[in-house]
Design a protein around this motif. Structure first.
Motif: not given
Length: 137
Positions: A119-125, A128-135
């Motif tokens: 869920w945290l990864e989904l929230k980050e994505n 950031t529209k999928g542009k996060s370095s975490k994703s």
């Protein structure tokens, strides 16, 4: 969007009403005989039922992940039948192997941690529209 466009989007996944796929839907108020897409060489292509294929495409699953999501895709496929007589009922859906397995797993700490991380990864994505370095894992 207008109603015909919305209905066309449903038919792209659930298939157009025809013999064997809820032909009665042709009586819907906004049904149109022109619910086709132009395919190769400009020929009309009729939408066939393709829930599983559409979900795999939308989720962009790797071959390994497809096995993990096979039960969920099967459940959604059953819920997204155009024909109400073929569609899973709520009772049948709750007894689907995917739901039973999910229910058996929810008390496990590993499952809970993976759930939170997903869920945290989904929230980050989403943020950031999928542009996060975490994703980019």
């Amino acid at each position: 969007k207008d109603r015909i466009s919305k209905m066309t989007q449903v038919f792209k996944i659930a298939g157009v009403p025809e013999k064997g796929n809820f032909e009665e839907a042709k009586k819907f108020p906004y049904y149109s005989l022109h619910m086709y897409v132009l395919g190769d060489e400009g020929k009309k292509k009729k939408y066939n039922r393709g829930v599983e294929k559409a979900l795999r495409h939308m989720l962009k699953l790797s071959k390994d992940a497809e096995e993990d999501f096979a039960g969920l895709i099967s459940l959604l496929d059953g819920l997204l039948h155009l024909d109400p007589k073929k569609r899973l009922t709520a009772e049948t859906a709750l007894d689907h192997p995917y739901i039973r397995n999910h229910s058996a797993q929810i008390d496990r700490k590993e499952f809970q941690q993976k759930y939170v991380n997903d869920w945290l990864e989904l929230k980050e994505n989403v943020l950031t529209k999928g542009k996060s370095s975490k994703s980019k894992r």
